[in-house]
Design a protein around this motif. Structure first.
Motif, PDB file in Angstrom:
ATOM      1  N   TYR A  27       6.781   2.550   3.969  1.00 31.87           N
ATOM      2  CA  TYR A  27       5.531   1.784   3.115  1.00 31.87           C
ATOM      3  C   TYR A  27       6.000   1.914   1.487  1.00 31.87           C
ATOM      4  CZ  TYR A  27       4.444   6.595   1.533  1.00 31.87           C
ATOM      5  OH  TYR A  27       4.188   7.941   1.065  1.00 31.87           O
TER       6      TYR A  27
ATOM      7  N   HIS B 164       1.778   1.843  -4.005  1.00 35.18           N
ATOM      8  CA  HIS B 164       0.388   1.627  -3.524  1.00 35.18           C
ATOM      9  C   HIS B 164      -0.218   2.730  -3.132  1.00 35.18           C
ATOM     10  CE1 HIS B 164       1.761  -2.854  -2.465  1.00 35.18           C
ATOM     11  NE2 HIS B 164       1.870  -2.464  -3.632  1.00 35.18           N
ATOM     12  N   TYR B 165       0.254   3.927  -3.166  1.00 38.51           N
ATOM     13  CA  TYR B 165      -0.383   5.187  -2.493  1.00 38.51           C
ATOM     14  C   TYR B 165      -0.318   6.384  -3.263  1.00 38.51           C
ATOM     15  CZ  TYR B 165      -0.935   2.468   1.737  1.00 38.51           C
ATOM     16  OH  TYR B 165      -1.036   1.475   2.648  1.00 38.51           O
TER      17      TYR B 165
ATOM     18  N   THR C  66       0.090  10.813  -3.428  1.00 39.08           N
ATOM     19  CA  THR C  66       0.750  11.489  -2.804  1.00 39.08           C
ATOM     20  C   THR C  66       0.158  13.043  -2.977  1.00 39.08           C
ATOM     21  OG1 THR C  66       2.644  10.189  -2.649  1.00 39.08           O
ATOM     22  CG2 THR C  66       2.742  12.231  -1.702  1.00 39.08           C
TER      23      THR C  66
ATOM     24  N   ASN D  93      -1.357  10.283  -8.553  1.00 40.65           N
ATOM     25  CA  ASN D  93      -1.626   8.988  -8.243  1.00 40.65           C
ATOM     26  C   ASN D  93      -0.299   8.089  -7.955  1.00 40.65           C
ATOM     27  OD1 ASN D  93      -0.691   8.588 -10.854  1.00 40.65           O
ATOM     28  ND2 ASN D  93      -2.114   6.964 -11.323  1.00 40.65           N
ATOM     29  N   TRP D  94      -0.623   6.755  -7.793  1.00 36.37           N
ATOM     30  CA  TRP D  94       0.911   6.082  -7.328  1.00 36.37           C
ATOM     31  C   TRP D  94       1.968   6.083  -8.522  1.00 36.37           C
ATOM     32  CZ3 TRP D  94       2.603   2.074 -10.131  1.00 36.37           C
ATOM     33  CH2 TRP D  94       1.605   1.525 -11.095  1.00 36.37           C
TER      34      TRP D  94
ATOM     35  N   ARG E 289       0.504  11.341   2.638  1.00 35.37           N
ATOM     36  CA  ARG E 289      -0.062  10.144   1.682  1.00 35.37           C
ATOM     37  C   ARG E 289      -1.274  10.163   1.848  1.00 35.37           C
ATOM     38  NH1 ARG E 289       0.993   4.019   4.147  1.00 35.37           N
ATOM     39  NH2 ARG E 289      -0.999   4.586   5.300  1.00 35.37           N
ATOM     40  N   ARG E 290      -1.829   9.789   0.483  1.00 34.90           N
ATOM     41  CA  ARG E 290      -3.238   9.724   0.331  1.00 34.90           C
ATOM     42  C   ARG E 290      -3.744   8.153   0.910  1.00 34.90           C
ATOM     43  NH1 ARG E 290      -5.814   7.492  -4.287  1.00 34.90           N
ATOM     44  NH2 ARG E 290      -8.100   7.953  -4.525  1.00 34.90           N
ATOM     45  N   GLY E 291      -4.668   8.198   1.801  1.00 37.82           N
ATOM     46  CA  GLY E 291      -5.346   7.019   2.292  1.00 37.82           C
ATOM     47  C   GLY E 291      -6.610   6.593   1.948  1.00 37.82           C
TER      48      GLY E 291
ATOM     49  N   TYR F   9      -8.637  12.991  -3.630  1.00 33.82           N
ATOM     50  CA  TYR F   9      -7.297  13.574  -3.906  1.00 33.82           C
ATOM     51  C   TYR F   9      -7.242  14.872  -3.423  1.00 33.82           C
ATOM     52  CZ  TYR F   9      -5.110   9.748  -6.801  1.00 33.82           C
ATOM     53  OH  TYR F   9      -4.753   8.689  -7.303  1.00 33.82           O
TER      54      TYR F   9
ATOM     55  N   TYR G 163      -6.088  11.985   3.465  1.00 38.39           N
ATOM     56  CA  TYR G 163      -4.770  11.649   3.721  1.00 38.39           C
ATOM     57  C   TYR G 163      -4.333  11.332   5.149  1.00 38.39           C
ATOM     58  CZ  TYR G 163      -4.186  13.823  -0.934  1.00 38.39           C
ATOM     59  OH  TYR G 163      -4.289  14.160  -2.277  1.00 38.39           O
ATOM     60  N   ASP G 164      -3.640  10.255   5.105  1.00 37.29           N
ATOM     61  CA  ASP G 164      -3.488   9.659   6.620  1.00 37.29           C
ATOM     62  C   ASP G 164      -2.279   9.752   7.449  1.00 37.29           C
ATOM     63  OD1 ASP G 164      -3.313   6.213   5.451  1.00 37.29           O
ATOM     64  OD2 ASP G 164      -2.001   7.891   4.952  1.00 37.29           O
TER      65      ASP G 164
END
Length: 123
Positions: free
Chosen positions: A27, A31-32, A34, A52-53, A98-100, A104, A110-111
């Motif tokens: 990915y 865009h994501y 963590t 953040n990203w 990964r934060r979805g 936070y 997180y996905d």
């Protein structure tokens, strides 16, 4: 497919340091956000730190604030957790994720998760 893999755990004496690494793939890291979480034996998984990203915005639990630092290098698809001043209570399996979602601090947002790396701090 999306993958995260932690490394850098080990055994360290109290007061020592470790740097955990999280290699991401599958990915676009731009865009994501963590996060890092940890789970000690017999305890719930708990939030440790997140970024953040871009890495410009960072978040820490009260228990690690001032001792741990999260950073990321999106060009290398890497996220790091520098841990200084380690204590016996930091002993746990550490996971990157990964934060979805929006939050936070909540593991539910997180996905994708790595398999974890063991950190053991001896007193």
């Amino acid at each position: 497919q999306v993958q995260l893999a932690e490394s850098g755990g080990g055994l360290v004496q109290a007061g020592g340091s470790l740097r955990l690494s999280c290699a991401t793939s599958g990915y676009n890291p731009n865009h994501y956000g963590t996060g890092w979480f940890r789970q000690a034996p017999g305890k719930e998984r708990e939030f440790v730190a997140a970024a953040n990203w871009s890495g410009r915005d960072t978040y820490y639990s009260d228990s690690v604030k001032g001792r741990f630092t999260i950073s990321r290098d999106n060009a290398k698809n890497m996220v790091y957790l520098q841990m200084n001043g380690l204590r016996s209570e930091d002993t746990a399996i550490y996971y990157c994720a990964r934060r979805g979602g929006e939050d936070y601090y909540s593991a539910r947002d997180y996905d994708y998760w790595g398999r974890g790396t063991q950190v053991t701090v001896s007193s």
